[in-house]
Motif scaffolding. Structure first.
Motif, PDB file in Angstrom:
ATOM      1  N   ALA A 214       0.888  -1.329  -0.103  1.00  0.00           N
ATOM      2  CA  ALA A 214       0.013  -0.106  -0.082  1.00  0.00           C
ATOM      3  C   ALA A 214       0.975   1.214   0.060  1.00  0.00           C
ATOM      4  CB  ALA A 214      -0.955  -0.088   1.255  1.00  0.00           C
ATOM      5  N   TRP A 215       2.170   1.469   0.551  1.00  0.00           N
ATOM      6  CA  TRP A 215       2.885   2.370   0.656  1.00  0.00           C
ATOM      7  C   TRP A 215       3.438   2.435  -0.737  1.00  0.00           C
ATOM      8  CZ3 TRP A 215       3.586   6.630   2.888  1.00  0.00           C
ATOM      9  CH2 TRP A 215       3.375   6.752   4.237  1.00  0.00           C
ATOM     10  N   ARG A 216       3.800   1.314  -1.431  1.00  0.00           N
ATOM     11  CA  ARG A 216       4.842   1.233  -2.590  1.00  0.00           C
ATOM     12  C   ARG A 216       4.088   1.352  -4.042  1.00  0.00           C
ATOM     13  NH1 ARG A 216      10.031  -2.193  -1.109  1.00  0.00           N
ATOM     14  NH2 ARG A 216      10.948  -0.920   0.358  1.00  0.00           N
ATOM     15  N   ALA A 217       2.907   0.630  -4.125  1.00  0.00           N
ATOM     16  CA  ALA A 217       2.182   0.574  -5.042  1.00  0.00           C
ATOM     17  C   ALA A 217       1.552   1.644  -5.753  1.00  0.00           C
ATOM     18  CB  ALA A 217       1.251  -0.790  -5.046  1.00  0.00           C
ATOM     19  N   ARG A 218       1.861   1.740  -7.056  1.00  0.00           N
ATOM     20  CA  ARG A 218       1.064   3.241  -7.465  1.00  0.00           C
ATOM     21  C   ARG A 218       0.510   2.742  -8.814  1.00  0.00           C
ATOM     22  NH1 ARG A 218      -0.060   8.542  -6.880  1.00  0.00           N
ATOM     23  NH2 ARG A 218      -0.604   9.501  -8.798  1.00  0.00           N
ATOM     24  N   GLU A 219      -0.720   2.429  -9.181  1.00  0.00           N
ATOM     25  CA  GLU A 219      -1.223   2.027 -10.381  1.00  0.00           C
ATOM     26  C   GLU A 219      -2.461   3.057 -10.544  1.00  0.00           C
ATOM     27  OE1 GLU A 219      -2.681  -1.642 -13.278  1.00  0.00           O
ATOM     28  OE2 GLU A 219      -2.054  -2.122 -10.859  1.00  0.00           O
ATOM     29  N   MET A 220      -2.587   3.863 -11.835  1.00  0.00           N
ATOM     30  CA  MET A 220      -3.733   4.685 -11.765  1.00  0.00           C
ATOM     31  C   MET A 220      -4.568   4.048 -12.785  1.00  0.00           C
ATOM     32  SD  MET A 220      -3.828   8.900 -12.088  1.00  0.00           S
ATOM     33  CE  MET A 220      -3.195   8.955 -10.811  1.00  0.00           C
ATOM     34  N   ARG A 221      -6.071   3.951 -12.516  1.00  0.00           N
ATOM     35  CA  ARG A 221      -6.939   3.492 -13.482  1.00  0.00           C
ATOM     36  C   ARG A 221      -8.148   4.370 -13.497  1.00  0.00           C
ATOM     37  NH1 ARG A 221      -5.835  -1.684 -15.703  1.00  0.00           N
ATOM     38  NH2 ARG A 221      -4.130  -2.819 -14.966  1.00  0.00           N
ATOM     39  N   ALA A 222      -8.887   4.673 -14.621  1.00  0.00           N
ATOM     40  CA  ALA A 222      -9.986   5.019 -14.747  1.00  0.00           C
ATOM     41  C   ALA A 222     -11.373   4.151 -14.506  1.00  0.00           C
ATOM     42  CB  ALA A 222     -10.110   6.027 -15.932  1.00  0.00           C
ATOM     43  N   TYR A 223     -12.156   4.582 -13.746  1.00  0.00           N
ATOM     44  CA  TYR A 223     -13.389   3.883 -13.484  1.00  0.00           C
ATOM     45  C   TYR A 223     -14.687   4.760 -13.899  1.00  0.00           C
ATOM     46  CZ  TYR A 223     -10.542  -0.085 -11.890  1.00  0.00           C
ATOM     47  OH  TYR A 223      -9.537  -1.036 -11.705  1.00  0.00           O
ATOM     48  N   ARG A 224     -15.743   3.981 -14.357  1.00  0.00           N
ATOM     49  CA  ARG A 224     -17.036   4.575 -14.393  1.00  0.00           C
ATOM     50  C   ARG A 224     -17.757   3.993 -13.210  1.00  0.00           C
ATOM     51  NH1 ARG A 224     -18.187   4.439 -19.156  1.00  0.00           N
ATOM     52  NH2 ARG A 224     -17.890   6.542 -19.694  1.00  0.00           N
ATOM     53  N   ILE A 225     -18.351   4.828 -12.190  1.00  0.00           N
ATOM     54  CA  ILE A 225     -19.134   4.426 -11.220  1.00  0.00           C
ATOM     55  C   ILE A 225     -20.640   4.169 -11.670  1.00  0.00           C
ATOM     56  CG2 ILE A 225     -19.902   5.016  -8.933  1.00  0.00           C
ATOM     57  CD1 ILE A 225     -17.634   6.907  -8.464  1.00  0.00           C
ATOM     58  N   ARG A 226     -21.130   3.021 -11.596  1.00  0.00           N
ATOM     59  CA  ARG A 226     -22.373   2.334 -12.020  1.00  0.00           C
ATOM     60  C   ARG A 226     -23.411   2.788 -10.994  1.00  0.00           C
ATOM     61  NH1 ARG A 226     -21.134  -3.367 -15.180  1.00  0.00           N
ATOM     62  NH2 ARG A 226     -20.158  -2.314 -17.056  1.00  0.00           N
ATOM     63  N   GLU A 227     -24.512   2.845 -11.212  1.00  0.00           N
ATOM     64  CA  GLU A 227     -25.661   2.931 -10.286  1.00  0.00           C
ATOM     65  C   GLU A 227     -25.727   1.817  -9.417  1.00  0.00           C
ATOM     66  OE1 GLU A 227     -28.396   5.265  -8.975  1.00  0.00           O
ATOM     67  OE2 GLU A 227     -27.833   5.724 -10.852  1.00  0.00           O
ATOM     68  N   GLY A 228     -25.800   2.389  -8.226  1.00  0.00           N
ATOM     69  CA  GLY A 228     -25.845   1.266  -6.966  1.00  0.00           C
ATOM     70  C   GLY A 228     -24.424   0.909  -6.553  1.00  0.00           C
ATOM     71  N   GLY A 229     -23.619   1.325  -7.213  1.00  0.00           N
ATOM     72  CA  GLY A 229     -22.015   0.946  -6.783  1.00  0.00           C
ATOM     73  C   GLY A 229     -21.881   1.462  -5.499  1.00  0.00           C
ATOM     74  N   ALA A 230     -20.909   0.701  -4.850  1.00  0.00           N
ATOM     75  CA  ALA A 230     -20.585   1.057  -3.322  1.00  0.00           C
ATOM     76  C   ALA A 230     -20.105   2.464  -2.940  1.00  0.00           C
ATOM     77  CB  ALA A 230     -19.280   0.105  -2.801  1.00  0.00           C
ATOM     78  N   ALA A 231     -19.577   2.995  -4.090  1.00  0.00           N
ATOM     79  CA  ALA A 231     -19.057   4.552  -3.714  1.00  0.00           C
ATOM     80  C   ALA A 231     -20.016   5.508  -4.021  1.00  0.00           C
ATOM     81  CB  ALA A 231     -17.814   4.869  -4.663  1.00  0.00           C
ATOM     82  N   VAL A 232     -21.127   5.221  -4.654  1.00  0.00           N
ATOM     83  CA  VAL A 232     -22.217   6.224  -5.058  1.00  0.00           C
ATOM     84  C   VAL A 232     -22.774   6.880  -3.700  1.00  0.00           C
ATOM     85  CG1 VAL A 232     -24.665   6.613  -5.941  1.00  0.00           C
ATOM     86  CG2 VAL A 232     -22.804   5.186  -6.786  1.00  0.00           C
ATOM     87  N   GLY A 233     -22.837   8.195  -3.590  1.00  0.00           N
ATOM     88  CA  GLY A 233     -23.311   8.931  -2.441  1.00  0.00           C
ATOM     89  C   GLY A 233     -22.459   9.392  -1.436  1.00  0.00           C
TER      90      GLY A 233
END
Length: 563
Positions: A214-233
């Motif tokens: 967690a300290w060392r890894a760095r990978e950047m990706r793009a995601y579209r948040i879908r309806e009902g996803g855990a991050a919504v709201g």
């Protein structure tokens, strides 16, 4: 042709010095298995051989380069030296004092029993303790000891003899004793001890654990948040916190086709496209039914990797696990921690504590790196210019202080200009961790001052003593080798026991403390290989700083004891 070369070298001593350096560095890099003589011993031997043709070199040449070398040594060890004396490194600093005193005692016993003069004793302490820097202070002490010029020269010619004979076991013996005999003396399995230390003291994470990732890894990706996803709201900070034990960050956000400026309080919505840095499998779990998309513009986040010199008082002693949760480190990844003059790598574990003067290699977006730098210390970006005003004035002031002579009982006691330069380097090196803007000596310059400065001095010593080296070896006899075994082995056999039973050091760092006190980086590296861990290095830096200073000064002290 041979006559032309020898006459040219005699007439141009500078060419002889460069020739000696070239041959010495080449010899020093040759390896027999994993062992090499090193540049210093290689240069000494090359100088002795080349010096057989009889070359006169001004003593001022070696003085200039030796003073430069000692300043660089002090500059490198300054932060850890002061920390060891003034803070929670005090037990390790005191341990180094005890071990260095044993090193001096071993050489003093050898000199008294065998009737060695200050020259052989100085060479014995330099070789058996592999502390080449002590030769310079011993030379200054002999020159100002009141001996006649003839007597002084006779003693000075014996220094490289004793050094050359005892250095080999001083290097190999220290590593063997600590790496292979040390665990037996401690009655411990050093690998198991380090694993336990990582588990119990450094927060329960192994080197290949998720914490390190967690300290060392760095990978950047793009995601579209879908309806009902855990991050919504959820706010960005709350969404990032959903990854327990992991460090992931929402770096940028696209909403409705437009890039949106975000803060940790920005609310995530279905349809948002986010650029997230972290481990891929964690990202997928965090975003639920997130759909990975290609968005080059969104992922085009300016990123930089910077070495940060830690100067902030509030970070001194802070554990990495605590720092990871601090807002100042949001969006940053830690590649390495380097500590001390030898820039040893410190393990990245939750319980690892930062020290002022540590150099952290952090990676992240430029704005986030700048935020961290402003609070943590100073961006130690690569530089090519040395602050020679700082170097020149520091050496001058240190030399003026060191040159003062204090007569005690008829004996002139002085640090000499060389010792003053060492103390000045320690002070300036420490001061830079408090006020980093006062000036800088880049790492390449420090390497030149350290390595070339010392080896020019050694080259002159070897060339000057070349004609009398064989006679000196006959005078010293084979017994000097056995006294070298004693002077090397006695302190290193007692050191682990003293660390365990008197200072109560944990077995995992005990041998690192021992190697640091003897300024033997190679021996601690050998311990680390046996232990399959970097944990022993946690005990190395403070004793190294103290040991490097004291063992260098012992060159002066042993002469004063025997004159």
């Amino acid at each position: 042709m041979w006559d032309y070369i020898t006459e040219t070298l005699r007439a141009n001593p500078a060419l002889a010095i460069f020739f000696t350096l070239a041959v010495g560095y080449w010899i020093g890099t040759r390896k027999l298995g994993s062992f090499s003589l090193g540049a210093v011993t290689g240069t000494l031997l090359a100088g002795v051989i080349i010096g057989q043709i009889g070359i006169d070199i001004s003593a001022q040449v070696k003085s200039i380069f030796f003073i430069m070398f000692l300043f660089a040594v002090g500059f490198g060890v300054g932060p850890q030296f002061v920390r060891g004396i003034a803070t929670d490194g005090a037990p390790q600093a005191l341990f180094a004092v005890v071990i260095c005193a044993l090193c001096l005692l071993g050489v003093y016993i050898a000199a008294i029993v065998s009737g060695y003069g200050p020259g052989l004793a100085a060479g014995l302490i330099a070789g058996s303790q592999t502390i080449s820097a002590s030769i310079g202070l011993a030379t200054d002490a002999i020159n100002t000891s009141g001996l006649t010029p003839e007597e002084a020269k006779a003693q000075l010619d014996l220094i490289p003899v004793a050094y050359a004979v005892t250095y080999l076991f001083g290097t190999i013996g220290t590593g063997w004793i600590l790496a292979f005999l040390g665990p037996k003396l401690l009655r411990t399995d050093i690998a198991a001890a380090c694993a336990r230390y990582e588990r119990e003291v450094l927060g329960g994470a192994k080197k290949d654990s998720n914490f390190t990732s967690a300290w060392r890894a760095r990978e950047m990706r793009a995601y579209r948040i879908r309806e009902g996803g855990a991050a919504v709201g959820k706010k960005i900070a709350a969404a990032e916190a959903m990854a327990k034990g992991e460090r992931i960050f929402v770096e940028r956000l696209r909403r409705g086709g437009e890039l949106v400026q975000t803060t940790p309080d920005t609310m995530l919505m279905a349809g948002d496209v986010v650029a997230v840095a972290g481990r891929r499998e964690v990202l997928v779990n965090l975003l639920g039914q997130g759909e990975e998309v290609e968005d080059r513009e969104l992922l085009d986040v300016p990123v930089e990797a910077v070495d940060v010199l830690i100067t902030a008082k509030e970070l001194d002693g802070v554990e990495l696990g605590t720092l990871a949760t601090d807002p100042m480190s949001r969006g940053l990844y830690l590649n390495s921690i380097r500590r001390g003059a030898m820039s040893v790598n410190i393990p990245l574990l939750p319980g690892t504590k930062l020290n002022r003067g540590d150099i952290l290699r952090v990676v992240g977006a430029k704005a986030q790196v700048q935020r961290f730098v402003e609070r943590a210390g100073f961006a130690d970006r690569p530089q090519t210019i040395t602050d020679m005003v700082l170097v020149g004035l520091a050496i001058l002031i240190g030399g003026l202080i060191g040159a003062y002579v204090l007569p005690i009982g008829g004996v002139p006691i002085t640090l000499s200009t060389s010792g003053g330069a060492l103390i000045a380097g320690i002070f300036v090196g420490w001061l830079r961790t408090v006020k980093p803007w006062i000036g800088n000596v880049p790492q390449p310059t420090l390497w030149f001052m350290n390595s070339v400065g010392l080896n020019v001095f050694i080259a002159v010593v070897g060339i000057s003593s070349g004609p009398t080296f064989v006679a000196g070896l006959q005078q010293a006899g084979f017994g000097i080798f056995f006294w070298g075994l004693f002077a090397t082995g006695m302190p290193m056999i007692l050191a682990p026991l003293i660390g365990k039973y008197l200072f109560r050091f944990d077995d995992a760092i005990n041998l690192g403390c021992c190697g640091g006190a003897r300024t033997s980086t190679a021996s601690v590296a050998m311990v680390g290989e046996v232990a399959k861990s970097d944990v022993p290095m946690l005990g190395y830096t403070v004793p190294y700083a103290v040991g490097n200073t004291l063992l260098t000064l012992w060159g002066l002290v042993i002469v004063l004891l025997l004159v």
